[in-house]
Structure formats: structure tokens, C-alpha cells
Design an enzyme around this catalytic site. Structure first.
Site, PDB file in Angstrom:
ATOM      1  N   CYS A   9       2.826 -10.506   4.102  1.00 21.42           N
ATOM      2  CA  CYS A   9       2.161 -11.234   3.027  1.00 21.42           C
ATOM      3  C   CYS A   9       0.878 -11.839   3.594  1.00 21.42           C
ATOM      4  O   CYS A   9       0.574 -11.682   4.769  1.00 21.42           O
ATOM      5  CB  CYS A   9       3.097 -12.317   2.499  1.00 21.42           C
ATOM      6  SG  CYS A   9       2.653 -12.957   0.881  1.00 21.42           S
ATOM      7  N   CYS A  81       2.238  -8.649  -1.471  1.00 19.48           N
ATOM      8  CA  CYS A  81       1.082  -9.095  -2.245  1.00 19.48           C
ATOM      9  C   CYS A  81      -0.054  -8.097  -2.035  1.00 19.48           C
ATOM     10  O   CYS A  81      -0.115  -7.424  -1.002  1.00 19.48           O
ATOM     11  CB  CYS A  81       0.648 -10.512  -1.865  1.00 19.48           C
ATOM     12  SG  CYS A  81      -0.046 -10.691  -0.222  1.00 19.48           S
ATOM     13  N   CYS A  88      -3.526  -4.699   5.373  1.00 19.90           N
ATOM     14  CA  CYS A  88      -2.449  -4.331   6.294  1.00 19.90           C
ATOM     15  C   CYS A  88      -3.008  -3.529   7.453  1.00 19.90           C
ATOM     16  O   CYS A  88      -3.641  -2.495   7.252  1.00 19.90           O
ATOM     17  CB  CYS A  88      -1.378  -3.521   5.578  1.00 19.90           C
ATOM     18  SG  CYS A  88       0.048  -3.148   6.622  1.00 19.90           S
TER      19      CYS A  88
END
Length: 138
Positions: A9, A81, A88
Site C-alpha cells: 500500500c 491501492c 510498485c
């Protein structure tokens, strides 16, 4: 062999912490579950409280940065999210990536009770997602 799951997240304070708690519960001995953030914001006290309402103690969880887990060969990476999905980092593993954008309860406004209700709604969504994930993938 235990599967390794990372929940990612933005700040590792609410959604990923809740998901870590539920995934650990539903997966039991089938998986090692970690959570991290692109940043670290500390574990949100309201996330701790909302999980406690459902009988789960995440008060000993820590807010971790994704960089701490670079050397772990994850089997699954779950982003919870959109911001984390977009940011990422690349993992040099064969991790299967999953994504579900849950509303951020930390951004809820209103009275204490209205904010708590937003945390509960998100908790219920995450709980269902985690149970389904374990049932399907583990």
C-alpha cells in the site's frame, strides 16, 4: 512449502495492515504474510481499533518500507491501492501480482462515528477479499 505473500500500500498504515491480519488468519500455516508501503506512516490507531472490533489484534504490527523486503522471493504481491500499483517496484521474482483498490479509510471525514464506520466498511471489504484470495490461491 509456505507461500510468501506481500501486501503493498502507500503508507503501510491501514489497508495493508488490515489485509496482513486477515491473510495471516485465513492462510494459517500455508503462508508467510508481510505488508509494506512505498512510504511508512506508522500503523493507524483506527485500523488497530477496527480490527480489534472483529477479534483481531494487529497492535504489534509495524509499518515497513518495501525496500526492507527486496531479497525475499514472494509468490504473491497484492497491491491494495492504485498508488501502490502504479509505484510498485520491480521484484526480481516470479511473484504473481494482484490488485484491488480499496477506499482509504484514513481519508474519511466527518464525526468520529462516521469515520469509524468508513473503517468498518473497508475492513469488511478487505476481509472478504482476503478470504477469497486464500480459498482460490492457497
Amino acid at each position: 512449502m509456505k507461500k510468501k505473500i506481500l501486501v503493498l500500500c502507500t503508507g503501510n498504515s491501514c489497508r495493508s495492515q488490515i489485509a496482513e491480519g486477515y491473510l495471516r488468519y485465513f492462510a494459517g500455516s500455508k503462508a508467510e504474510v508481510y505488508s509494506a508501503g512505498i512510504e511508512t506512516h506508522g500503523v493507524n490507531p483506527k485500523a488497530i481499533d477496527t480490527m480489534k472490533e472483529d477479534g483481531f489484534d494487529i497492535s504489534n504490527h509495524t509499518s515497513n518500507n518495501i525496500d526492507e523486503y527486496r531479497n525475499i522471493a514472494f509468490d504473491f504481491v497484492i497491491t491494495v491501492c492504485d498508488n501502490a500499483k502504479e509505484r510498485c517496484p520491480y521484484f526480481p521474482t516470479n511473484a504473481k501480482k494482484f490488485h484491488h483498490n480499496f477506499p482509504d479509510p484514513a481519508k474519511a471525514t466527518g464525526t468520529d462515528e462516521e469515520i469509524n464506520e468508513q473503517f468498518r466498511k473497508v475492513r469488511i471489504q478487505i476481509k472478504k477479499y482476503c478470504k477469497d484470495f486464500v480459498d482460490i490461491h492457497l
